[in-house]
Design an enzyme around this catalytic site. Structure first.
Site, PDB file in Angstrom:
ATOM      1  N   CYS A  79     -24.377  63.280  23.981  1.00  0.00           N
ATOM      2  CA  CYS A  79     -25.789  63.100  24.350  1.00  0.00           C
ATOM      3  C   CYS A  79     -26.181  64.086  25.460  1.00  0.00           C
ATOM      4  O   CYS A  79     -26.274  65.281  25.208  1.00  0.00           O
ATOM      5  CB  CYS A  79     -26.039  61.642  24.728  1.00  0.00           C
ATOM      6  SG  CYS A  79     -27.779  61.171  24.568  1.00  0.00           S
ATOM      7  N   HIS A 170     -24.137  58.415  20.123  1.00  0.00           N
ATOM      8  CA  HIS A 170     -23.121  57.734  20.925  1.00  0.00           C
ATOM      9  C   HIS A 170     -22.037  57.165  20.007  1.00  0.00           C
ATOM     10  O   HIS A 170     -22.220  56.103  19.404  1.00  0.00           O
ATOM     11  CB  HIS A 170     -23.752  56.619  21.754  1.00  0.00           C
ATOM     12  CG  HIS A 170     -24.581  57.131  22.890  1.00  0.00           C
ATOM     13  ND1 HIS A 170     -24.028  57.470  24.109  1.00  0.00           N
ATOM     14  CD2 HIS A 170     -25.907  57.392  22.989  1.00  0.00           C
ATOM     15  CE1 HIS A 170     -24.978  57.901  24.914  1.00  0.00           C
ATOM     16  NE2 HIS A 170     -26.131  57.872  24.253  1.00  0.00           N
ATOM     17  N   GLU A 172     -19.295  55.840  20.886  1.00  0.00           N
ATOM     18  CA  GLU A 172     -18.563  54.753  21.548  1.00  0.00           C
ATOM     19  C   GLU A 172     -19.145  53.376  21.265  1.00  0.00           C
ATOM     20  O   GLU A 172     -18.461  52.365  21.462  1.00  0.00           O
ATOM     21  CB  GLU A 172     -18.512  54.998  23.071  1.00  0.00           C
ATOM     22  CG  GLU A 172     -19.844  54.920  23.795  1.00  0.00           C
ATOM     23  CD  GLU A 172     -20.640  56.218  23.796  1.00  0.00           C
ATOM     24  OE1 GLU A 172     -21.544  56.350  24.641  1.00  0.00           O
ATOM     25  OE2 GLU A 172     -20.364  57.094  22.948  1.00  0.00           O
TER      26      GLU A 172
END
Length: 512
Positions: A79, A170, A172
């Site tokens: 990001c 993202h 994660e």
């Protein structure tokens, strides 16, 4: 030398999640402020640049000198990290003209080790206001999404000695369905990590480090009966044996029979534990105290007084052991400094200086779930490993308003019924934390032909990974009905039970 991935934190709310996902791959990683890159040694296999609440185009944007690390190790920007890489090397980054938040699908990706095993159309999670319009010279686009052209990019093979990757989503978060695979590709295939960091390997290396650090000196540690202090104690015990001295202090604010039960649970573990009954000292100082901060500070002060007195009886101690875990460390070294104080610490503040002791923190690099895994590796019993978190100030912050011995006893009885039923209904191990809160509210009730005017009790139960956020637990109605009925019928002084359905944030887990 333990291999590791360095995560440079630019202030993203998701940075801890990146670390957790990498550690799930049995690879050790550390989160450091963006401007605290350590010297590159052989242990560092790769570097990740996190997201950020800032825009790379804002005056207050966070900057680092990428030339110092690019080409030295594989780099992944996530990001803001990706946008910063693109902007730094001359690409075009601009405020997005359309919404780039939420679920998106990757286009058919180009072949690259970084995207091995990733499906065309794979769902990813976007959350950014800037967008990369054009990658820098020497870079190439690997994949876009249905909403942006540049979702994944990399440096061309001949640009740097080690590759640089950037992604505008993202990986994660769980909404990126193959995000863990992408992180795994970066860590294992691109950075060549072997994935040897396991609970057993952590125990082995930590015991050796503790032996080297402590030498022939002695360590003093305050046990709470909880997971963190117990695992810390077992690691220290394995390293230095009976040169570890443990205190378990009864402050009068423990759960029903907890002092005796916790001491019993330590039997057979070989720990050198002294139980200290100090409840009268704590309760005499807390009698009538109603302010939450004053409760915590009073408990902290008396704890230090008792601890110091008992420690002086032992003499020649050199170290104070603590069960500090990684979220505490991250907060203290975060990009923006320690966060605003929500509540005061309750126990060891000031103790090292008063006793002239050095600090040893065996768990300071572990998350809560990792602490439990290490505890299992050490052979700690299930009743300790699976025990719900319990606040240091104990029932003092679950009795709203003024504290009295009568209220403590009421709450202990009600809380015991609540916890026993969680176990009876096979719910205890399915929730993160549960406790009863005695409210400073009386209400009218009817028992038999008599009118009552007694206290109200709130039940709190949450699910969480690490306590930093929490969702209220959807306990079955028949369970809540059974608990409510048993408490009201058996605890004289309580005639109303309510259930707390607040999340954290905006609420906290504890009420004070």
């Amino acid at each position: 030398m333990q291999e590791r991935i360095i995560i440079l934190d630019f202030g993203s709310q998701y940075t801890q999640l990146i670390a957790r996902r990498i550690r799930e791959l049995n690879v050790y990683c550390e989160i450091l402020p963006y401007h605290k890159m350590p010297p590159l040694d052989d242990s560092i296999k790769g570097i990740i640049l996190s997201g950020s609440p800032f825009s790379v185009k804002e005056p207050q944007a966070l900057h680092i000198n990428l030339n110092e690390i690019v080409g030295q190790r594989p780099i992944l920007g996530i990001c803001y990290g990706a946008q910063y890489i693109a902007d730094y090397f001359g690409g075009e980054v601009a405020r997005s003209s359309k919404r780039e938040y939420g679920k998106a699908q990757l286009s058919v990706p180009l072949k690259d080790h970084f995207l091995n095993g990733i499906s065309a159309g794979s769902q990813v999670w976007m959350s950014h206001g800037d967008t990369i319009k054009e990658v820098p010279q020497g870079f190439e686009v690997l994949a876009g999404t249905n909403s942006i052209d540049v979702a994944v990019f990399r440096s061309k093979a001949d640009t740097y000695a080690k590759p640089v990757y950037g992604i505008q989503f993202h990986p994660e978060v769980t909404h990126s369905l193959e995000g863990k695979q992408i992180l795994g590709n970066f860590v294992n295939e691109i950075s060549d990590c072997k994935g040897t960091w396991t609970p057993d390997s952590f125990v082995e290396s930590t015991v050796k480090e503790l032996q080297d650090k402590i030498g022939d000196e002695k360590v003093l540690l305050g046990l709470s009966g909880g997971v963190d202090s117990s695992v810390a104690a077992m690691l220290l015990h394995r390293a230095i044996g009976n040169r570890l001295h443990c205190f378990f202090i009864d402050n009068g604010l423990l759960r029903k029979n907890e002092f005796e039960e916790v001491l019993k649970s330590y039997e057979g573990l070989g720990l050198n534990v002294t139980g200290i009954d100090a409840k009268h000292e704590f309760l005499s100082e807390l009698n009538g105290v109603s302010d939450p901060e004053l409760k915590r500070k009073t408990i902290g002060r008396v704890f230090i007084e008792v601890f110091e007195r008992e420690a002086n009886k032992l003499g020649d101690m050199s170290w104070l052991g603590q069960g500090t875990i990684y979220p505490d460390v991250i907060e203290s070294i975060s990009v923006h400094g320690p966060s605003v104080t929500i509540k005061s610490h309750h126990n060891v503040g000031g103790l090292p200086e008063k006793l002239n002791l050095k600090i040893v923190e065996p768990l300071r690099m572990l998350f809560k779930d990792e602490v439990r895994k290490v505890g299992l590796s050490l052979g700690l019993p299930k009743e300790i490993i699976g025990r719900h978190p319990f606040p240091g100030p104990g029932l003092a912050i679950r009795i709203l308003g003024a504290i009295s011995e009568d209220k403590i006893q009421l709450l202990q009885e009600a809380d015991a019924i609540y916890v026993e039923n969680l176990k009876k209904f096979d719910l205890y191990d399915k929730v993160w934390q549960a406790g009863a809160i005695l409210l400073p509210v009386q209400s009218v009730g009817v028992m038999g032909d008599e009118r009552t005017y007694e206290w109200a009790l709130a039940l709190r139960c949450v699910n969480s990974k690490d306590g930093m956020t929490a969702e209220w637990s959807r306990l079955p109605h028949d369970f809540l009905a059974a608990v409510s009925s048993e408490i009201i019928n058996n605890v004289k002084g309580i005639n109303r039970v309510v259930y707390d359905i607040s999340t954290k944030p905006p609420s906290t887990i504890e009420w004070e």
